[in-house]
Write a protein that holds these residues in place. Structure first.
Motif, short mmCIF file in Angstrom:
data_model
loop_
_atom_site.label_atom_id
_atom_site.label_comp_id
_atom_site.label_asym_id
_atom_site.label_seq_id
_atom_site.Cartn_x
_atom_site.Cartn_y
_atom_site.Cartn_z
N THR A 198 0.83 -1.21 0.00
CA THR A 198 0.00 0.00 0.00
C THR A 198 0.86 1.25 0.00
O THR A 198 0.60 2.21 -0.74
CB THR A 198 -0.90 0.02 1.25
OG1 THR A 198 -1.41 -1.27 1.45
CG2 THR A 198 -2.02 1.00 1.10
N VAL B 63 2.21 1.78 -3.43
CA VAL B 63 1.21 2.27 -4.38
C VAL B 63 0.94 3.75 -4.14
O VAL B 63 0.78 4.55 -5.07
CB VAL B 63 -0.09 1.46 -4.25
CG1 VAL B 63 -1.21 2.10 -5.04
CG2 VAL B 63 0.12 0.05 -4.73
N VAL C 206 1.84 -3.17 -6.76
CA VAL C 206 0.58 -3.90 -6.91
C VAL C 206 0.82 -5.40 -6.86
O VAL C 206 0.06 -6.16 -6.26
CB VAL C 206 -0.12 -3.48 -8.23
CG1 VAL C 206 -1.36 -4.31 -8.44
CG2 VAL C 206 -0.49 -2.03 -8.18
#
Lengths: 351, 122, 166, 99
Positions: free
Chosen positions: D16, D19, D32
């Motif tokens: 996370t 990203v 990802v």
């Protein structure tokens, strides 16, 4: 079905109890994690040394065969008939200067040769070189044999990219494009064998061939596809365009010298050895054969295949890059799909 | 069962460590024996002795990527066939048909790429 | 002895390698190092799969990810030549990203301790045979859907790469 | 079992973070993929908990791996197309309204 072999042929090599050494409790290795670690380390050292020694032999044989084909004598000076030539070469390579271009990426430059040589040697774990003898019989051995060497593609690309050299860059791209293209038909040809075996274990492979017959008789097309694509995977002539010395100097390893260069060389020969050995296991029944012990049969059959590859190198011209890729995608891939269908029919007919 | 797998992992780890150490050993051993005289000229890219005029890391043409693309799709296909193929030997014709449909589905991708000329080396 | 303690320790070791490699892949500013760390991460995860009695999935992980996706990413790196020695730009919202990541991670780890889970069942001997049967019987839809997705992916990607209409 | 969930939670958090903070398209893709691997880890682990002989979790992990591979293929194709048009893979600098 159980295969009934004489006890002295079918013993389990990993079980050292047949040695009857009074001071070693041999089951110890299998009961403790550090025992297994040690056992793995021991086999790793053994296999690596063996592959290294074999490579020296190949180089000598290859020089002599090429000399014979081209009407020369080959190495003659060092030792009788030049037998010591490769040994001297090894020493020379080991103590040669290790040059790394200033512009090269240090991490990738060091990592790339390891990524080529280690998977090739690790693949040897599942090669069944006796009748039930495998160094370690994994449940998914056949897949392991295909999966682990596929890491080599990364090594080839990294080597070309790290060197910061136009020739290396092109050579790396070509080498890995070729590597991945031929991987598909090769894998599909192995799938047909798995269909007949009914298992992914490489020991079962031999037992299945003992039950029926050599798979080369049932699946001749698979065998042809496997051998040709394997030659392409290990960059042998006629598929050695990534290393075409007349246009790319030495391809992806142009900038490598000394021992690091010899690691690429070792990796190439190691993968030739493992792939030929596995071809014998897949299609020629491994160590199956009358009279002689299985290991001898296995080595003989493997030697024939490797000798074939050596002779081929000096008799065929090289493909062009576009021909090479077209061959993989437009001929071998459709052919191997058709072969799957044929294998399905053969399977239904035999079982 | 899972104990056997655990044993496999330890064995492979030991094997891998040996495989990693052995190629590096000579490099370390001969470090002080082999000559080491780097010079500016020696550390230039080789390029047949000609001075490098273009940077090698420049955008390159797409033909390579087309092949990589078709490759990854077919790799996934073969891998799933590996899952299915061991049970096919004792399977019914219906099962063969199921696997056949899967193969034909993916083979369409090859056909498409072929027709679009993505498999031509430019 | 090969008991569950050893298994847990080895699993945790693989996990540690995976976490470190993932951190390296996410934090480094050099694209090539990020990819190499990603490769190490994938291998460690494959080790974890193997320990969880999913030997087939573990090897698929190596085969498809390390031998396929990493090669694909490297190809993309080379074709776009962004991996020069200059460090990559990082977004200005790093603080925000860290907060969200902490929140997500904290919540997931808290949830992991929250639930009482049953003991792991004994797995069948040859996983592959069961997988194959599953693909042909209960999970047939998943199997054929993968086929369709693969077909869609190759068509889409070719159209995008070649920049032409269908 | 809890250990598996802890690790996958940590990996998910790392993904996370990647990203959210990376701007290079290729590193975004890698982040990802890290997320998807964290999910696959859970699938495989839960496969052992309930009816291990049905292999549902492992089948799902295989589906996940296949989809991740497709996603990488299509994602990288997009990245290359964008690169050819804008000359960058920095998602912050892709801007259709340039002059």
């Amino acid at each position: 079905m159980e295969v009934n072999w004489p006890d002295w042929l079918g013993f389990d090599w990993l079980d050292l109890s047949w040695l009857e050494l009074p001071w070693i409790d041999t089951n110890w290795f299998h009961d403790y994690w550090y025992g297994l670690l040690l056992l793995g380390f021991f086999w790793g050292v053994l296999v690596f040394t063996m592959v290294g020694a074999l490579t020296a032999v190949y180089v000598y044989v290859e020089r002599k065969v090429s000399a014979r084909i081209q009407g020369r004598l080959g190495p003659m000076e060092t030792g009788p008939h030049g037998l010591l030539q490769t040994l001297v070469d090894v020493v020379k390579l080991a103590v040669k200067e290790d040059v790394r271009p200033a512009a090269a990426d240090a991490l990738a430059f060091r990592l790339a040769p390891l990524l080529v040589v280690v998977p090739a040697v690790m693949a040897f774990v599942v090669v069944p070189f006796g009748v039930p003898m495998v160094i370690r019989d994994l449940n998914v051995g056949i897949l392991y044999f295909l999966a682990v060497p596929s890491v080599t593609g990364v090594g080839l690309l990294l080597a070309g990219w790290a060197s910061y050299d136009n020739y290396s860059f092109l050579g790396g791209l070509r080498a890995s494009a070729q590597f991945i293209s031929y991987e598909i038909p090769r894998t599909l040809s192995v799938v047909t064998v798995v269909m007949l075996t009914g298992s992914l274990s490489s020991a079962r492979l031999i037992e299945a061939q003992a039950d029926t017959t050599w798979f080369v008789l049932l699946l001749p097309l698979s065998f042809v596809i496997y051998v040709v694509t394997t030659l392409a995977e290990v960059n042998r002539v006629p598929f050695d365009i990534p290393e075409a010395e007349s246009e790319l100097v030495a391809g992806f390893h142009t900038e490598y010298s000394g021992f690091r260069w010899s690691l690429f060389f070792l990796g190439e020969y190691a993968s030739l050895t493992t792939a030929s050995a596995f071809a014998v296991a897949l299609f020629f029944g491994g160590g199956l054969g009358p009279v002689l012990p299985p290991v001898v049969w296995f080595v003989l059959k493997t030697a024939v295949i490797i000798f074939f590859a050596v002779v081929l190198r000096f008799t065929l011209p090289r493909f062009r890059q576009d021909q090479l890729m077209a061959l993989a995608w437009k001929y071998f891939l459709p052919l191997s799909l058709v072969n799957l269908l044929l294998a399905g029919l053969v399977m239904k007919a035999v079982f | 069962m899972s104990e056997e797998l655990l044993a496999d992992v330890f064995f492979l780890l030991g094997f891998g460590v040996a495989g990693l150490l052995l190629p590096m050993l000579p490099l370390l051993l001969f470090r002080y024996i082999r000559p080491q005289h780097p010079s500016a000229v020696k550390m230039e890219p080789y390029e047949s002795g000609v001075v490098q005029t273009t940077a090698p890391r420049r955008p390159f043409h797409m033909a390579y990527y087309n092949f990589a693309l078709v490759f990854i799709v077919f790799e996934v296909e073969t891998v799933l066939l590996f899952a299915v193929s061991p049970v096919l030997r004792d399977a019914s014709w219906m099962d063969l048909l199921k696997a056949g449909i899967f193969i034909v589905l993916v083979a369409d991708g090859l056909f498409y790429a072929w027709r679009k000329g993505a498999l031509v080396w430019k | 002895m090969l008991d569950s303690d050893v298994q847990i320790a080895l699993f945790a070791a693989f996990g540690g390698v995976a976490v470190l490699a993932a951190l390296a892949a996410v934090l480094t500013r050099f694209l090539l190092r990020s990819i190499v760390a990603f490769g190490a991460f994938l291998t460690a995860i494959a080790g974890q799969f193997y320990l969880l009695a999913a030997d087939f999935v573990a090897l698929i992980q190596i085969f498809v990810y390390v031998g396929g996706v990493v090669v694909l990413i490297l190809f993309a790196l080379m074709l776009s030549a962004v991996g020069e020695k200059h460090p990559l730009a990082v977004s200005e919202h790093r603080g925000l990203g860290a907060v969200v990541a902490y929140a997500v991670g904290g919540w997931l780890v808290w949830a992991a301790f929250g639930e009482d889970l049953p003991e792991a069942g004994e797995v069948p001997g040859e996983t592959v045979a069961f997988l194959g049967r599953a693909f042909l019987d209960q999970q047939l839809v998943a199997f054929e859907v993968i086929g369709i997705i693969l077909l869609a992916a190759v068509v889409t990607a070719l159209v995008i790469v070649r920049g032409e209409r269908l | 079992m809890t250990l598996v969930l802890v690790f996958s939670g940590l990996l998910f958090a790392i993904g996370t973070y990647g990203v959210l903070t990376r701007r290079n398209a290729i590193t975004l893709l890698i982040s990802v993929e890290i997320l998807m691997n964290a999910a696959n880890l859970n699938f495989v682990a839960f496969s052992r908990l309930w009816e291990p002989e049905l292999m549902t979790g492992q089948v799902f992990a295989l589906v996940g791996i296949s989809i991740a591979a497709c996603e990488a293929a299509v994602g990288l194709a997009l990245i290359l197309a964008v690169f050819r048009r804008f000359g960058t893979t920095d998602v912050g600098r892709i801007d259709f309204l340039r002059g």
